[in-house]
Design an enzyme around this catalytic site. Structure first.
Site, mmCIF file in Angstrom:
data_model
loop_
_atom_site.group_PDB
_atom_site.id
_atom_site.type_symbol
_atom_site.label_atom_id
_atom_site.label_comp_id
_atom_site.label_asym_id
_atom_site.label_seq_id
_atom_site.Cartn_x
_atom_site.Cartn_y
_atom_site.Cartn_z
ATOM 1 N N ASP A 8 0.822 -1.204 0.000
ATOM 2 C CA ASP A 8 0.000 0.000 0.000
ATOM 3 C C ASP A 8 0.861 1.261 0.000
ATOM 4 O O ASP A 8 1.876 1.321 0.708
ATOM 5 C CB ASP A 8 -0.845 -0.027 1.285
ATOM 6 C CG ASP A 8 -1.762 1.164 1.413
ATOM 7 O OD1 ASP A 8 -2.717 1.244 0.632
ATOM 8 O OD2 ASP A 8 -1.515 2.021 2.290
ATOM 9 N N GLU A 10 1.509 -0.639 -5.101
ATOM 10 C CA GLU A 10 0.577 0.442 -5.447
ATOM 11 C C GLU A 10 1.429 1.619 -5.882
ATOM 12 O O GLU A 10 1.851 2.439 -5.080
ATOM 13 C CB GLU A 10 -0.301 0.847 -4.254
ATOM 14 C CG GLU A 10 -1.384 1.830 -4.704
ATOM 15 C CD GLU A 10 -2.032 2.634 -3.583
ATOM 16 O OE1 GLU A 10 -3.111 3.196 -3.827
ATOM 17 O OE2 GLU A 10 -1.458 2.743 -2.486
#
Ligand code: GLC
Ligand code: CA
Length: 599
Positions: free
Chosen positions: A246, A319
Site C-alpha cells: 500500500d 501500489e
C-alpha cells in the site's frame, strides 16, 4: 445479443484446458522428472500471465447477517471466482483496525479484525482457495499504522520511550515551553489539510501522509524494517501467495523538511484543491529514492522464505502511481537486487479517457521501456470512481467496458481487476452528506464525495440485499438500485452478458499461447479512432486485436509483419461480419475484434 463468440474455437480451448488438467493428473501419477520440473516452473512463473482479482472484503459477501462482508463470505464465493478464471485474490486489509480508513489504519498486523472473522477463518479460506489453485494476497500497509497501534501508543507516551523514534516527530517552528509554534512546514495530507498533528502530551508534531489517525512510520529506523519482515513472515507461514504494498511511494520524506512547491495554473495563479487547501506538488513527500533499498530487502526476505504450505513464487505487487514509465521501471529494481515483480502500471489504466493516441503510446511504453519485466495492467480499484464514470459515456457503458476489458486481458502481462467490474457495477456515491462513510467524502463534500460510491456491496442476485447479506440486515453501504438486473446470477445465465465476455477473455488469455506470452506490437499507428495490436509468440499463431474507441462503425486495414495470412475469429462483438482479411476488419460502435492469423 451484444456480442458473439466463436463457439468452436472457445470450445476447443476449453477441451484443451480439460486435456491439460488430465495431463497434470497423469504427471502427478507418473512422477517423471521432466514433467515435475515443468509443473515446478509453472509454479515459479504463475504471476507472469496472472488474472488477479481485488476484493474489498467489507463489501463482497456477508456470511453472518451483520451487514458487513467477512472472510467466510469470501470462502463461500470461491467457486464463483474459479468459474471466472481468477488465479489470485488480493484482499484489502482485514487486520484489526479502528476502521477510520476501513482497514488501512491497522492496530495489529498479526490478527484478523473480529468484523471479518478469526485467524482460523483465514486459514480455512487459504486452504479452500489453495484447493482450487487460487492464491490469497494480503495488503501490506508499511507507510503508517493506526494511532491505536501499540507502537504508536508507546511512541506518543513520552519523548524517551523506546518507540519514540518509530514515528516522525518534529518540533513546531518557533515552539516554546508555552507555545506550540507553527507546523514544521507546509506539507499536506493526501486526505486534506496539514500533514502535521500537534500532540499535547509530549509537545511535538507527528507527520501523517493520510488521516490524522494514520501516523507515518519512520523508515530510517532499522527496527521498523525488522518488525515488517516479521509480519511478512507471519503471513507467508500461513500460506499466502504474496502482498500488495500500500502507498509504497510515500515511505520517505525529505529529511530537511523543505516545503513542497506550490502549484500554479496556466495563468500563473495558485489554486485550491478539493479540500480547499492551496494545491501543492508533493515531490518532497512522495517517490523518494529510499523506498528502493527497503523493497529490495523485503523481496529478498520473501524470496528466501520457505514454506511447504503452498509452493511457488511469492509475488510482491506495488501500489505505484508514478508520473512516467522511467519511474515505473525503477520499481522492478536492478536484476541483482529485485524489488517488485508487479508494480502497477497506472499510466495505462488511469488515462480515464478513450483517447487512442494516449493508449497507443502508453502501451508502447510498457512494451519497450520495462526491459523484460512483466507489466501489471489495472483499470479500477477501491480508491477511484468505477469504469462507468471514468470511461463511460452514459449510453454505451457496457460496450465501453468490453473495450476496456479487452485491453486489460489481451495485452501482455498480468491483469488486475476489481470486484463487480465483471458484471458492470456502477459508481453509486452518497447523495447526502449524512450518509457518507469515507472521511475523504466528509472533508471533501460536496466537491469530492469520497470513495463510498465504488465500494457498494457486490450484486450477486435479485434477492433483497442483492444476495450480499441476509434480507433483514442493513448493509454497511446501500445496495445500488440496478441490482435486480445487474447481478451475477442474471449475467451467468445470459450468453451475451459482460460477465460472459470477461470469462471468454480470461479463457483466451490462459489458453492461447500468443496471448499468454507473446510480445505486443501496436499496429495502424496513425489511426485516431481504432486501437490495434498484434501478439506474436515464436512458433505459435499470432493474434490481432482491434478495438473501436468511437460510437460510430469503423473499418480498419492492418498490415502485420511476416507472411500473408487469413483470419480466424476468436472473439468479437456483434454487428460486424467475420473479416475476410486483415485489410477489411469491420467494427460496430465500440466494437472489438480478436482473431488468429492462420497461414
Ligand atoms: C492507499 C489505499 C487507500 C488508503 C491509503 C492509505 O492508497 O489504496 O485506500 O486510504 O493508501 O492507506
Ligand atoms: Ca459479517
Amino acid at each position: 445479443m451484444h456480442w458473439t463468440k466463436n463457439t468452436a474455437v472457445v470450445g476447443a480451448a476449453l477441451l484443451l484446458g480439460a486435456a491439460s488438467l488430465t495431463a497434470i493428473a497423469q504427471t502427478a501419477a507418473a512422477q517423471t522428472e521432466s514433467k515435475t520440473s515443468a509443473a515446478a516452473s509453472s509454479e515459479l512463473d504463475w504471476w507472469k500471465n496472472a488474472v488477479l482479482y481485488e476484493i474489498y472484503p467489507r463489501s463482497f459477501q456477508d456470511s453472518n447477517g451483520d451487514g458487513i462482508g467477512d472472510l467466510n463470505g469470501v470462502t463461500q464465493r470461491l467457486d464463483y471466482l474459479k468459474e471466472l478464471g481468477v488465479d489470485a485474490i488480493w484482499l484489502s486489509p482485514i487486520y484489526p483496525s479502528p476502521q477510520v480508513d476501513f482497514g488501512y489504519d491497522i492496530s495489529d498486523y498479526e490478527n484478523i479484525d473480529p468484523q471479518y472473522g478469526t485467524l482460523a477463518d483465514f486459514d480455512h479460506l487459504v486452504a479452500e482457495a489453495n484447493k482450487r489453485h487460487i492464491r490469497i494476497l494480503m495488503d501490506m500497509v508499511m507507510n503508517h499504522t493506526s494511532d491505536k497501534h501499540k507502537w504508536f501508543l508507546e511512541s506518543r507516551s513520552s519523548r524517551t520511550n523506546p518507540y519514540r523514534d518509530w514515528y516522525m516527530w518534529h518540533d513546531g517552528k518557533g515552539e516554546t515551553a508555552t507555545d506550540k509554534g507553527e507546523v514544521p512546514n507546509n506539507w499536506q495530507s493526501d486526505f486534506g489539510h496539514s500533514a502535521w498533528e500537534w500532540d499535547e502530551k509530549t509537545r511535538q508534531y507527528y507527520y501523517h501522509k493520510f488521516y490524522i489517525q494514520q501516523p507515518d512510520l519512520n523508515w530510517n529506523n532499522p527496527k521498523v524494517h525488522e518488525a515488517f519482515k516479521q509480519i511478512i513472515g507471519f503471513w507467508l507461514k500461513r500460506g499466502v501467495g504474496g502482498f500488495r504494498f500500500d502507498a509504497i511511494t510515500t515511505l520517505f520524506e525529505d529529511p530537511n523538511l523543505i516545503d513542497d512547491d506550490i502549484l500554479r495554473d496556466k495563468n500563473g495563479n495558485t489554486y485550491l484543491n478539493n479540500y480547499g487547501d492551496i494545491a501543492l506538488n508533493d515531490t518532497r513527500t512522495n517517490n523518494l529514492p529510499g523506498v528502493h533499498p527497503v523493497m529490495q530487502e523485503m523481496r529478498a526476505y520473501a524470496d528466501k522464505f520457505d514454506s511447504n504450505k503452498f509452493p511457488g513464487t511469492r509475488v510482491l505487487i506495488g501500489e505505484t502511481y508514478l508520473p512516467n514509465i522511467a519511474e515505473l521501471e525503477k520499481q522492478y529494481g536492478p536484476s541483482d537486487h529485485p524489488e517488485f515483480q508487479l508494480p502497477m502500471d497506472t499510466q495505462i489504466g488511469f488515462i480515464n479517457k478513450l483517447d487512442v493516441a494516449t493508449f497507443r503510446s502508453r502501451l508502447t511504453d510498457a512494451e519497450e521501456h520495462l526491459d523484460d519485466h512483466t507489466p501489471l495492467l489495472v483499470f479500477d480499484n477501491h480508491d477511484n470512481a468505477r469504469l462507468d464514470v471514468r470511461y463511460g459515456d452514459g449510453v454505451h457503458n457496457t460496450d465501453i467496458e468490453r473495450v476496456i476489458s479487452t485491453i486489460l486481458f489481451t495485452s501482455r502481462g498480468a491483469s488486475l481487476f476489481y470486484y463487480g467490474d465483471e458484471i458492470g457495477m456502477k459508481t453509486t456515491p452518497p447523495t447526502r452528506k449524512e450518509d457518507v462513510k469515507d472521511p475523504v467524502g466528509l472533508t471533501g463534500w460536496p466537491k469530492d464525495k469520497g470513495r463510498d460510491g465504488e465500494r457498494t456491496p457486490m450484486q450477486w442476485d435479485a434477492a433483497p440485499n442483492a444476495g450480499f447479506s441476509s434480507a433483514s440486515a442493513k448493509p454497511w453501504l446501500p445496495i445500488p438500485p440496478d441490482y435486480t438486473t445487474v447481478n451475477v446470477k442474471a449475467e451467468e445465465a445470459a450468453p451475451d452478458s459482460l460477465f460472459a465476455w470477461y470469462q471468454a477473455l480470461i479463457r483466451l488469455k490462459k489458453t492461447n499461447p500468443a496471448l499468454a506470452a507473446g510480445p505486443e506490437t501496436l499496429l495502424d499507428n496513425e489511426n485516431p479512432k481504432v486501437l490495434s495490436w498484434v501478439r506474436q509468440a515464436s512458433g505459435n499463431l499470432s493474434v490481432v486485436v482491434s478495438v473501436n474507441f468511437t460510437a460510430e462503425p469503423q473499418s480498419v486495414s492492418l498490415s502485420v509483419p511476416g507472411p500473408g495470412a487469413t483470419l480466424k475469429t476468436l472473439l468479437k462483438t456483434p454487428g460486424a461480419p467475420d473479416p475476410v482479411s486483415l485489410q477489411a476488419i469491420q467494427l460496430g460502435p465500440y466494437g472489438v475484434y480478436i482473431g488468429e492469423l492462420r497461414p
